[in-house]
Design a protein around this motif. Structure first.
Motif, PDB file in Angstrom:
ATOM      1  N   SER A  18       0.975  -1.235   0.060  1.00 30.61           N
ATOM      2  CA  SER A  18      -0.053  -0.112   0.060  1.00 30.61           C
ATOM      3  C   SER A  18       0.904   1.359   0.013  1.00 30.61           C
ATOM      4  O   SER A  18       2.054   1.256   0.440  1.00 30.61           O
ATOM      5  N   LYS A  42      -5.609  -1.731 -13.229  1.00 33.17           N
ATOM      6  CA  LYS A  42      -6.332  -0.627 -12.147  1.00 33.17           C
ATOM      7  C   LYS A  42      -7.607  -1.118 -11.712  1.00 33.17           C
ATOM      8  O   LYS A  42      -8.296  -1.334 -12.752  1.00 33.17           O
ATOM      9  N   ILE A  63      -6.577   0.103  -6.805  1.00 37.29           N
ATOM     10  CA  ILE A  63      -5.671  -1.002  -6.683  1.00 37.29           C
ATOM     11  C   ILE A  63      -5.062  -1.414  -7.884  1.00 37.29           C
ATOM     12  O   ILE A  63      -5.786  -1.531  -8.798  1.00 37.29           O
ATOM     13  N   GLY A 113      -1.424  -6.863  -5.499  1.00 41.58           N
ATOM     14  CA  GLY A 113      -1.885  -5.603  -5.469  1.00 41.58           C
ATOM     15  C   GLY A 113      -1.213  -4.662  -4.744  1.00 41.58           C
ATOM     16  O   GLY A 113      -0.777  -5.104  -3.836  1.00 41.58           O
ATOM     17  N   THR A 114      -1.305  -3.459  -5.138  1.00 42.17           N
ATOM     18  CA  THR A 114      -0.643  -2.318  -4.480  1.00 42.17           C
ATOM     19  C   THR A 114      -1.984  -1.511  -4.248  1.00 42.17           C
ATOM     20  O   THR A 114      -2.520  -0.815  -5.287  1.00 42.17           O
ATOM     21  N   SER A 115      -2.211  -0.804  -3.173  1.00 37.49           N
ATOM     22  CA  SER A 115      -3.429   0.081  -2.873  1.00 37.49           C
ATOM     23  C   SER A 115      -2.843   1.409  -2.850  1.00 37.49           C
ATOM     24  O   SER A 115      -1.878   1.592  -2.076  1.00 37.49           O
ATOM     25  N   THR A 136      -3.380   5.388  -2.148  1.00 38.97           N
ATOM     26  CA  THR A 136      -4.340   6.291  -1.809  1.00 38.97           C
ATOM     27  C   THR A 136      -3.580   7.852  -2.149  1.00 38.97           C
ATOM     28  O   THR A 136      -2.436   7.870  -1.874  1.00 38.97           O
ATOM     29  N   GLY A 160      -8.700  -8.064   0.056  1.00 35.29           N
ATOM     30  CA  GLY A 160      -7.128  -7.784   0.160  1.00 35.29           C
ATOM     31  C   GLY A 160      -6.142  -8.792  -0.617  1.00 35.29           C
ATOM     32  O   GLY A 160      -5.039  -8.591  -0.337  1.00 35.29           O
TER      33      GLY A 160
END
Lengths: 111, 113
Positions: A10, A36, A86, A104-106, A108, B40
């Protein structure tokens, strides 16, 4: 199955900052894809890479197919709030009929 | 352009019930896939098909069945729903070959209570 390690898990960044994320594998891939995913939606293809060493851009996004064929990188320049989501990497390995995904990479983006 | 269409978008099942998730694509793609995505987590391949009449197991096939009678359709069946099958399911399709790009449907959110 094939394991794709994606990092970071993240990221919290300020609007306007650049973002880098990567994906590594213990096996070689012949195709790398970056997706994405917005909340409640399916993944949308951002960039596709087909050749080792290839560097491809799509607007503010740039992705590279690693020389070893075991990794790929995605960079986002000058992030904006709509970049939130994500990001997934995916690889297509021999014999070419299964795609494998990173975790995945979240992202923000703080205005 | 419709692309990959999945139905239903949401469904609640009781333990032991059966249901079929529908998937259809209008891009004349040979390859079709079913993935599940848990919170997740990345996408796990359930089943895939490289053409009409041909299906094969992916990473997590237990508790699911598929069929591919036409190029366009690739339904996923859950025979005896279990709480562990609570997930978001994505259907996808691609052309064959190394330049194949994977296109996804919008997902089907399934809850088993």
């Amino acid at each position: 199955g094939q394991q794709l390690n994606q990092s970071p898990q993240s990221m919290f960044i300020q609007e306007g900052e650049d973002v880098s994320m990567n994906c590594t594998s213990s096996s070689i891939f012949n195709t790398w894809l970056w997706y994405k995913q917005d909340p409640g939606e399916g993944p949308v293809l951002l960039i596709a890479l087909y050749k080792a060493g290839e560097l491809t851009s799509n607007g503010r996004l740039t992705a590279q197919f690693g020389i070893t064929r075991k990794d790929s990188f995605l960079n986002i320049s000058a992030s904006i709030p709509s970049d939130v989501g994500i990001y997934f990497c995916a690889g297509l390995a021999p014999p070419g009929n299964q795609f494998y995904f990173g975790t995945g990479t979240s992202l923000t983006v703080i205005p | 352009n419709a692309g990959v269409t999945q139905t239903p978008k949401f469904r609640i099942l009781k333990i032991g019930q059966s249901m079929t998730l529908q998937c259809t694509q209008d891009m004349n793609h040979n390859y079709m896939y079913w993935y599940r995505q848990d919170p997740g987590m990345g996408l796990k391949l359930i089943y895939y098909s490289v053409g009409a009449g041909i299906t094969d197991k992916g990473e997590v096939p237990n508790g699911y069945n598929v069929s591919r009678s036409t190029t366009e359709d690739f339904p996923l069946r859950l025979e005896l729903a279990a709480p562990s099958q609570t997930s978001v399911y994505f259907c996808a399709s691609s052309t064959a070959g190394w330049t194949g790009e994977l296109f996804f449907g919008e997902g089907s959110r399934l809850t088993v209570l």
